[in-house]
Motif scaffolding. Sequence first.
Motif, mmCIF file in Angstrom:
data_model
loop_
_atom_site.group_PDB
_atom_site.id
_atom_site.type_symbol
_atom_site.label_atom_id
_atom_site.label_comp_id
_atom_site.label_asym_id
_atom_site.label_seq_id
_atom_site.Cartn_x
_atom_site.Cartn_y
_atom_site.Cartn_z
ATOM 1 N N THR A 128 43.068 -11.775 0.510
ATOM 2 C CA THR A 128 42.013 -12.304 -0.360
ATOM 3 C C THR A 128 41.912 -13.816 -0.230
ATOM 4 O O THR A 128 40.815 -14.373 -0.107
ATOM 5 C CB THR A 128 42.294 -11.924 -1.830
ATOM 6 O OG1 THR A 128 42.345 -10.497 -1.950
ATOM 7 C CG2 THR A 128 41.208 -12.472 -2.748
ATOM 8 N N ARG A 129 43.073 -14.486 -0.256
ATOM 9 C CA ARG A 129 43.074 -15.948 -0.126
ATOM 10 C C ARG A 129 42.530 -16.374 1.239
ATOM 11 O O ARG A 129 41.751 -17.323 1.343
ATOM 12 C CB ARG A 129 44.491 -16.508 -0.319
ATOM 13 C CG ARG A 129 45.004 -16.448 -1.739
ATOM 14 C CD ARG A 129 46.219 -17.339 -1.916
ATOM 15 N NE ARG A 129 47.341 -16.934 -1.073
ATOM 16 C CZ ARG A 129 48.260 -16.038 -1.425
ATOM 17 N NH1 ARG A 129 48.177 -15.429 -2.610
ATOM 18 N NH2 ARG A 129 49.258 -15.742 -0.615
ATOM 19 N N VAL A 130 42.940 -15.667 2.276
ATOM 20 C CA VAL A 130 42.490 -15.981 3.627
ATOM 21 C C VAL A 130 40.981 -15.803 3.739
ATOM 22 O O VAL A 130 40.282 -16.625 4.338
ATOM 23 C CB VAL A 130 43.229 -15.094 4.658
ATOM 24 C CG1 VAL A 130 42.520 -15.126 6.007
ATOM 25 C CG2 VAL A 130 44.670 -15.563 4.809
ATOM 26 N N LYS A 138 35.561 -18.197 4.305
ATOM 27 C CA LYS A 138 34.208 -18.383 3.755
ATOM 28 C C LYS A 138 33.926 -19.865 3.537
ATOM 29 O O LYS A 138 32.838 -20.356 3.826
ATOM 30 C CB LYS A 138 34.066 -17.624 2.431
ATOM 31 C CG LYS A 138 33.823 -16.136 2.576
ATOM 32 C CD LYS A 138 33.606 -15.522 1.199
ATOM 33 C CE LYS A 138 33.345 -14.025 1.311
ATOM 34 N NZ LYS A 138 33.154 -13.413 -0.033
ATOM 35 N N GLU A 139 34.934 -20.548 2.973
ATOM 36 C CA GLU A 139 34.780 -21.974 2.703
ATOM 37 C C GLU A 139 34.539 -22.748 3.999
ATOM 38 O O GLU A 139 33.715 -23.679 4.041
ATOM 39 C CB GLU A 139 36.036 -22.499 2.003
ATOM 40 C CG GLU A 139 36.008 -23.981 1.647
ATOM 41 C CD GLU A 139 34.940 -24.337 0.627
ATOM 42 O OE1 GLU A 139 34.525 -25.512 0.618
ATOM 43 O OE2 GLU A 139 34.513 -23.449 -0.140
ATOM 44 N N GLU A 140 35.244 -22.369 5.059
ATOM 45 C CA GLU A 140 35.051 -23.051 6.340
ATOM 46 C C GLU A 140 33.652 -22.810 6.901
ATOM 47 O O GLU A 140 33.070 -23.691 7.519
ATOM 48 C CB GLU A 140 36.114 -22.595 7.353
ATOM 49 C CG GLU A 140 37.426 -23.338 7.194
ATOM 50 C CD GLU A 140 38.273 -23.280 8.448
ATOM 51 O OE1 GLU A 140 37.870 -22.613 9.422
ATOM 52 O OE2 GLU A 140 39.351 -23.891 8.448
ATOM 53 N N LYS A 141 33.145 -21.630 6.704
ATOM 54 C CA LYS A 141 31.790 -21.335 7.184
ATOM 55 C C LYS A 141 30.768 -22.218 6.486
ATOM 56 O O LYS A 141 29.765 -22.627 7.077
ATOM 57 C CB LYS A 141 31.454 -19.862 6.957
ATOM 58 C CG LYS A 141 32.106 -18.935 7.971
ATOM 59 C CD LYS A 141 31.636 -17.498 7.763
ATOM 60 C CE LYS A 141 32.253 -16.585 8.821
ATOM 61 N NZ LYS A 141 31.826 -15.173 8.644
ATOM 62 N N ARG A 142 31.016 -22.503 5.203
ATOM 63 C CA ARG A 142 30.089 -23.362 4.461
ATOM 64 C C ARG A 142 30.150 -24.802 4.973
ATOM 65 O O ARG A 142 29.173 -25.545 4.895
ATOM 66 C CB ARG A 142 30.408 -23.325 2.958
ATOM 67 C CG ARG A 142 29.974 -22.038 2.275
ATOM 68 C CD ARG A 142 29.993 -22.181 0.770
ATOM 69 N NE ARG A 142 31.346 -22.212 0.244
ATOM 70 C CZ ARG A 142 32.022 -21.125 -0.145
ATOM 71 N NH1 ARG A 142 31.465 -19.922 -0.056
ATOM 72 N NH2 ARG A 142 33.237 -21.239 -0.623
ATOM 73 N N ARG A 143 31.323 -25.193 5.480
ATOM 74 C CA ARG A 143 31.470 -26.547 6.032
ATOM 75 C C ARG A 143 31.239 -26.475 7.547
ATOM 76 O O ARG A 143 32.154 -26.660 8.339
ATOM 77 C CB ARG A 143 32.861 -27.103 5.717
ATOM 78 C CG ARG A 143 33.136 -27.217 4.230
ATOM 79 C CD ARG A 143 34.523 -27.767 3.971
ATOM 80 N NE ARG A 143 34.840 -27.753 2.568
ATOM 81 C CZ ARG A 143 34.543 -28.723 1.700
ATOM 82 N NH1 ARG A 143 33.891 -29.801 2.123
ATOM 83 N NH2 ARG A 143 34.883 -28.632 0.432
ATOM 84 N N HIS A 201 42.112 -15.974 14.638
ATOM 85 C CA HIS A 201 42.711 -14.875 13.892
ATOM 86 C C HIS A 201 42.959 -15.274 12.441
ATOM 87 O O HIS A 201 43.299 -16.427 12.158
ATOM 88 C CB HIS A 201 44.026 -14.452 14.551
ATOM 89 C CG HIS A 201 44.514 -13.120 14.103
ATOM 90 N ND1 HIS A 201 45.193 -12.937 12.917
ATOM 91 C CD2 HIS A 201 44.415 -11.894 14.685
ATOM 92 C CE1 HIS A 201 45.501 -11.658 12.785
ATOM 93 N NE2 HIS A 201 45.040 -11.007 13.838
ATOM 94 N N PRO A 202 42.790 -14.336 11.500
ATOM 95 C CA PRO A 202 43.007 -14.648 10.080
ATOM 96 C C PRO A 202 44.395 -15.199 9.772
ATOM 97 O O PRO A 202 44.561 -15.938 8.792
ATOM 98 C CB PRO A 202 42.797 -13.291 9.388
ATOM 99 C CG PRO A 202 41.893 -12.543 10.301
ATOM 100 C CD PRO A 202 42.269 -12.972 11.683
#
Length: 264
Positions: A160-162, A167-172, A181-182
Amino acid sequence: MTLLERLQKKLRSSTVVALKKRIWQRGRPLGLTSKEAIFILAAENNVGYSRELKKLSLKEQSKIASAIQVSQSEKKRRLYYKARSSVSRPIKTQFGIINEPLLPNSVKKDAVKMAGKAYLVLYIFENSIRNFINKVLEKEFGSDWWPTKMNTKKLSEIMTRVKERMKEEKRRAWHGKRGDHPIYYSDFGDLILILKSHNRIFNKYLKNQRRKTEWLLSKLDETIPSRRIIAHHNPLSDRDLSRVEGNLMDWTKQLKFIRDNKVL
């Protein structure tokens, strides 16, 4: 009051014995007797000594005057280098010169030392563990092990944290990514939990170690305090630096054993 008593009062020396020892230590490098060296200490600490000096022979007075001159020159030199060292100087790095004007030079020296060794060792060690975990679990369960074998409550919390971090990186979109890899979005503590959760699997790859997976976990546990210090941009002591370097060396030897014996 004698010169010795006045000097004792000025220096707040606890005993006459302690003060005499200090006088002897000050005079020894200058080739002076304790009788002569007391005037050096008096001059350095602004304690009047002219009356006592006049009682000595002209030869002794000349010798002491020369020694005082040498002592004052040394003091000026020490003050000069102290002042010079307090001025923040540029540092050379592989990226060019960094000319931060206020940071103490000691911090800059630590930065160069930590970047050249501590950060490098920890970077390689942590990513080596990530790579090892990924390769082992991929061999055992296939390339989709991440969504299928992270199925306990604690492991699912890591997922969940990963997922949130990805997602946060995609926004940036303007910023680079951590990895494909996750597992490269997991924390150091997450790696420890994955190893513990699948310790039976990892035991097969660490069977030459008496404690098997526990052996590796102990290395990671020892690394945690040093990693936290470096993560907050503080320096490691030489002892702690040697420890993390030793852990990496032990781990690379283990990986060599795994490779040479075609275990992985």
